[in-house]
Motif scaffolding. Structure first.
Motif, PDB file in Angstrom:
ATOM      1  N   ALA A 144       0.871  -1.173   0.000  1.00  0.00           N
ATOM      2  CA  ALA A 144       0.000   0.000   0.000  1.00  0.00           C
ATOM      3  C   ALA A 144       0.907   1.221   0.000  1.00  0.00           C
ATOM      4  O   ALA A 144       1.880   1.276   0.755  1.00  0.00           O
ATOM      5  N   ALA A 145       0.597   2.179  -0.855  1.00  0.00           N
ATOM      6  CA  ALA A 145       1.495   3.327  -0.983  1.00  0.00           C
ATOM      7  C   ALA A 145       0.715   4.631  -1.062  1.00  0.00           C
ATOM      8  O   ALA A 145      -0.417   4.679  -1.546  1.00  0.00           O
ATOM      9  N   TYR A 146       1.373   5.669  -0.579  1.00  0.00           N
ATOM     10  CA  TYR A 146       0.876   7.034  -0.723  1.00  0.00           C
ATOM     11  C   TYR A 146       2.085   7.960  -0.654  1.00  0.00           C
ATOM     12  O   TYR A 146       2.730   8.070   0.391  1.00  0.00           O
ATOM     13  N   ILE A 199       4.054  -7.952  -8.518  1.00  0.00           N
ATOM     14  CA  ILE A 199       4.022  -6.820  -7.591  1.00  0.00           C
ATOM     15  C   ILE A 199       2.664  -6.149  -7.735  1.00  0.00           C
ATOM     16  O   ILE A 199       2.252  -5.798  -8.842  1.00  0.00           O
ATOM     17  N   VAL A 200       1.977  -5.990  -6.610  1.00  0.00           N
ATOM     18  CA  VAL A 200       0.684  -5.313  -6.591  1.00  0.00           C
ATOM     19  C   VAL A 200       0.792  -4.129  -5.643  1.00  0.00           C
ATOM     20  O   VAL A 200       1.161  -4.290  -4.478  1.00  0.00           O
ATOM     21  N   ILE A 201       0.469  -2.948  -6.145  1.00  0.00           N
ATOM     22  CA  ILE A 201       0.531  -1.736  -5.337  1.00  0.00           C
ATOM     23  C   ILE A 201      -0.841  -1.077  -5.324  1.00  0.00           C
ATOM     24  O   ILE A 201      -1.392  -0.755  -6.385  1.00  0.00           O
ATOM     25  N   ALA A 202      -1.389  -0.913  -4.145  1.00  0.00           N
ATOM     26  CA  ALA A 202      -2.622  -0.144  -3.969  1.00  0.00           C
ATOM     27  C   ALA A 202      -2.193   1.266  -3.601  1.00  0.00           C
ATOM     28  O   ALA A 202      -1.565   1.483  -2.563  1.00  0.00           O
ATOM     29  N   ASP A 203      -2.494   2.203  -4.480  1.00  0.00           N
ATOM     30  CA  ASP A 203      -2.044   3.574  -4.279  1.00  0.00           C
ATOM     31  C   ASP A 203      -3.208   4.459  -3.860  1.00  0.00           C
ATOM     32  O   ASP A 203      -4.244   4.498  -4.515  1.00  0.00           O
ATOM     33  N   GLY A 204      -2.998   5.176  -2.772  1.00  0.00           N
ATOM     34  CA  GLY A 204      -4.038   6.021  -2.194  1.00  0.00           C
ATOM     35  C   GLY A 204      -4.079   7.428  -2.742  1.00  0.00           C
ATOM     36  O   GLY A 204      -4.430   8.360  -2.024  1.00  0.00           O
ATOM     37  N   GLY A 205      -3.702   7.626  -4.010  1.00  0.00           N
ATOM     38  CA  GLY A 205      -3.800   8.946  -4.617  1.00  0.00           C
ATOM     39  C   GLY A 205      -2.511   9.738  -4.574  1.00  0.00           C
ATOM     40  O   GLY A 205      -2.536  10.967  -4.405  1.00  0.00           O
ATOM     41  N   SER A 206      -1.397   9.080  -4.744  1.00  0.00           N
ATOM     42  CA  SER A 206      -0.093   9.753  -4.697  1.00  0.00           C
ATOM     43  C   SER A 206      -0.026  10.904  -5.688  1.00  0.00           C
ATOM     44  O   SER A 206      -0.536  10.817  -6.806  1.00  0.00           O
ATOM     45  N   THR A 207       0.642  11.975  -5.264  1.00  0.00           N
ATOM     46  CA  THR A 207       0.835  13.138  -6.125  1.00  0.00           C
ATOM     47  C   THR A 207       2.300  13.319  -6.501  1.00  0.00           C
ATOM     48  O   THR A 207       2.646  14.286  -7.174  1.00  0.00           O
TER      49      THR A 207
END
Length: 120
Positions: free
Chosen positions: A13-15, A35-43
């Motif tokens: 999980a990334a942000y 590789i699975v990345i759940a991204d919380g809206g990175s800017t």
């Protein structure tokens, strides 16, 4: 190198993790099959870095309970084994070898990792 056909997925999980993500993913190259990345809206450049590693990217919101985002990554993984890391964690070569041995053994249905935490 694993000597069986068991698939290992990496869930993150990334942000806004551009400062950490590349080192994390580099440490898993050769170990994980996906590789699975759940991204919380990175800017920042988090998504660009993830794409360099051919990650499956799930775009999501960034809930205050970060474990919700982690679970979205885990649920998207297709491997029989799932390694869940935070973007600021790296796998040392000794741990990579140990993970390979555990998966090759095929007598386990779960495994926990020893951790070293550094707080600044």
């Amino acid at each position: 190198m694993r000597d069986n056909n068991i698939k290992l997925s990496l869930a993150i999980a990334a942000y806004n993790e551009e400062k950490n993500l590349e080192k994390c993913l580099e440490s898993a190259v050769g170990l994980v099959d996906e590789i699975v990345i759940a991204d919380g809206g990175s800017t920042d450049k988090t998504l660009e870095i993830a794409k360099k590693f051919n990650a499956k990217i799930i775009l999501t919101d960034n809930p205050p309970i970060f474990h919700i985002t982690k679970q979205k990554a885990v649920e998207t993984c297709s491997g029989e084994w799932i390694l869940q890391l935070d973007a600021d964690e790296i796998l040392m070569p000794e741990l990579v070898k140990e993970i390979q041995e555990v998966i090759n053994n095929n007598d386990y249905n779960g495994y926990s990792l020893p951790r070293k935490n550094y707080f600044m």
